[in-house]
Design a protein around this motif. Structure first.
Motif, mmCIF file in Angstrom:
data_model
loop_
_atom_site.group_PDB
_atom_site.id
_atom_site.type_symbol
_atom_site.label_atom_id
_atom_site.label_comp_id
_atom_site.label_asym_id
_atom_site.label_seq_id
_atom_site.Cartn_x
_atom_site.Cartn_y
_atom_site.Cartn_z
ATOM 1 N N ALA A 119 0.841 -1.212 0.000
ATOM 2 C CA ALA A 119 0.000 0.000 0.000
ATOM 3 C C ALA A 119 0.869 1.251 0.000
ATOM 4 C CB ALA A 119 -0.927 -0.013 1.205
ATOM 5 N N HIS A 126 1.554 6.771 -6.658
ATOM 6 C CA HIS A 126 0.446 7.717 -6.862
ATOM 7 C C HIS A 126 0.938 9.157 -6.645
ATOM 8 C CE1 HIS A 126 -3.536 9.592 -6.257
ATOM 9 N NE2 HIS A 126 -3.983 8.589 -6.989
ATOM 10 N N LYS A 175 -6.224 -5.656 -6.755
ATOM 11 C CA LYS A 175 -7.053 -4.972 -5.754
ATOM 12 C C LYS A 175 -6.259 -3.838 -5.086
ATOM 13 C CE LYS A 175 -10.334 -7.633 -3.815
ATOM 14 N NZ LYS A 175 -10.711 -8.769 -2.983
ATOM 15 N N ALA A 176 -5.003 -4.102 -4.784
ATOM 16 C CA ALA A 176 -4.170 -3.083 -4.121
ATOM 17 C C ALA A 176 -3.981 -1.862 -5.024
ATOM 18 C CB ALA A 176 -2.820 -3.689 -3.751
ATOM 19 N N GLU A 178 -6.096 -0.766 -7.261
ATOM 20 C CA GLU A 178 -7.364 -0.020 -7.247
ATOM 21 C C GLU A 178 -7.529 0.740 -5.922
ATOM 22 O OE1 GLU A 178 -10.223 -2.494 -10.253
ATOM 23 O OE2 GLU A 178 -9.824 -3.408 -8.310
ATOM 24 N N ARG A 179 -7.177 0.085 -4.833
ATOM 25 C CA ARG A 179 -7.311 0.731 -3.507
ATOM 26 C C ARG A 179 -6.431 1.972 -3.408
ATOM 27 N NH1 ARG A 179 -6.655 -4.280 -0.323
ATOM 28 N NH2 ARG A 179 -8.737 -5.131 -0.132
ATOM 29 N N ALA A 180 -5.330 1.991 -4.154
ATOM 30 C CA ALA A 180 -4.395 3.117 -4.074
ATOM 31 C C ALA A 180 -4.878 4.320 -4.891
ATOM 32 C CB ALA A 180 -3.017 2.664 -4.552
ATOM 33 N N GLY A 181 -6.026 4.194 -5.573
ATOM 34 C CA GLY A 181 -6.571 5.348 -6.296
ATOM 35 C C GLY A 181 -6.285 5.337 -7.788
#
Ligand SMILES: C[S@@+](CC[C@H](N)C(=O)[O-])C[C@H]1O[C@@H](n2cnc3c(N)ncnc32)[C@H](O)[C@@H]1O
Length: 211
Positions: A119, A126, A175-176, A178-181
Motif C-alpha cells: 500500500a 500515486h 485490488k491493491a 485499485e485501492r491506491a486510487g
C-alpha cells in the motif's frame, strides 16, 4: 548507502532465472508492458534492467530505482546500452526519489510482490505520477484456485519470503492498485512459469490511470 537492501544470493539467482524467463515469454510481456509509453518514467525495483531494451524512443527519461547493490550494478550496465536515457538510482519503494506529480508514468514489474508494504509503495507511485498519468504493471498474483491460494498463503507466512528476496506468492495486487486510487484500464491475466522447474503462477499485465 542506507537505502541498500542486500540479498546477495537471491540477486545472483534472479539474474540467472531472468535469462531463462526472457526466453520463455517474459521478453514479450515486457515489450507489451512498455509499448506506447512516452515522456518521463519511473521504474520501481528495476532489478537487473530486463525492461530497459523495451522502452520506446518516445520515452525521454527513465529513473530506475533499485535498492539491491548487485542487481543495481547489472542494471547500470544494461542502462549504458539502452535505447533511451536511463538513470539508475539508489532508493526504495517506501520513499521514491522523485517530486510529487513529476513523472508521466510509473512501472511496477515483478516488484509489488517483494516490497515490504504494498500500500505504501503504491501510495508513493500515486504521489510521483502526474494526475492523468499511467501505472503500467506486470506482476505475479495470488491464484484464483482456492487450494493453490491457501498453499501460497502458507508459504508466504513461513519460509518463502526469506528464500526469495522477500517475494510473496499470495498478494492480490490488482485490488491493491485499485485501492491506491488508480483506475484499471486494461488487465490481462495468464499463467506463466519463469523457469522449467518452477510451477506456473497467475500473472497480471496492464495499465491503470492515476485519477
Ligand atoms: C523479482 S525482482 C524483479 C526485478 C525487475 N523489476 C524485473 O522486472 O525483472 C524484484 C525486485 O524488487 C526489488 N525490491 C525489493 N524490495 C524493494 C523495495 N523495498 N523497494 C524497491 N525495490 C525493491 C528487488 O531488489 C528486485 O530488484
Amino acid at each position: 548507502m542506507s537505502e541498500d537492501i542486500r540479498h546477495p544470493i537471491f540477486a545472483r539467482l534472479y539474474a540467472r532465472i531472468s535469462e531463462s524467463a526472457e526466453k520463455r515469454g517474459a521478453a514479450d510481456h515486457r515489450a507489451r508492458l512498455l509499448s506506447g509509453l512516452s515522456g518521463r518514467v519511473i521504474e520501481l525495483g528495476a532489478g537487473n534492467g530486463k525492461n530497459f531494451p523495451h522502452y520506446p524512443s518516445t520515452v525521454t527519461e527513465v529513473i530506475a530505482v533499485e535498492p539491491e547493490p548487485h542487481l543495481r550494478e547489472l542494471a547500470q550496465r544494461e542502462a549504458a546500452r539502452a535505447p533511451v536515457s536511463i538513470r539508475v538510482a539508489v532508493g526504495v519503494a517506501d520513499e521514491l526519489p522523485a517530486e510529487d506529480a513529476s513523472v508521466d508514468a510509473g512501472i511496477a514489474s515483478l516488484v509489488l510482490c517483494s516490497v515490504p508494504d504494498q500500500a505504501r509503495a503504491l501510495a508513493e507511485l500515486h504521489r510521483v505520477i502526474r494526475p492523468g498519468g499511467e501505472l503500467r504493471f506486470y506482476e505475479h498474483v495470488v491464484s484464483r484456485h482456492p487450494i493453490e491460494a491457501r498453499v501460497q498463503r502458507a508459504l508466504d507466512a513461513t519460509i518463502y519470503p526469506a528464500l526469495s528476496g522477500n517475494d510473496h506468492l499470495s498478494r492480490d495486487t490488482r485490488k491493491a492498485i485499485e485501492r491506491a486510487g488508480f483506475v484499471i484500464e486494461t488487465c490481462e491475466r495468464f499463467r506463466f512459469s519463469p523457469a522449467a522447474l518452477l510451477p506456473p503462477d497467475d500473472h497480471i499485465l496492464g495499465t491503470a490511470r492515476r485519477a
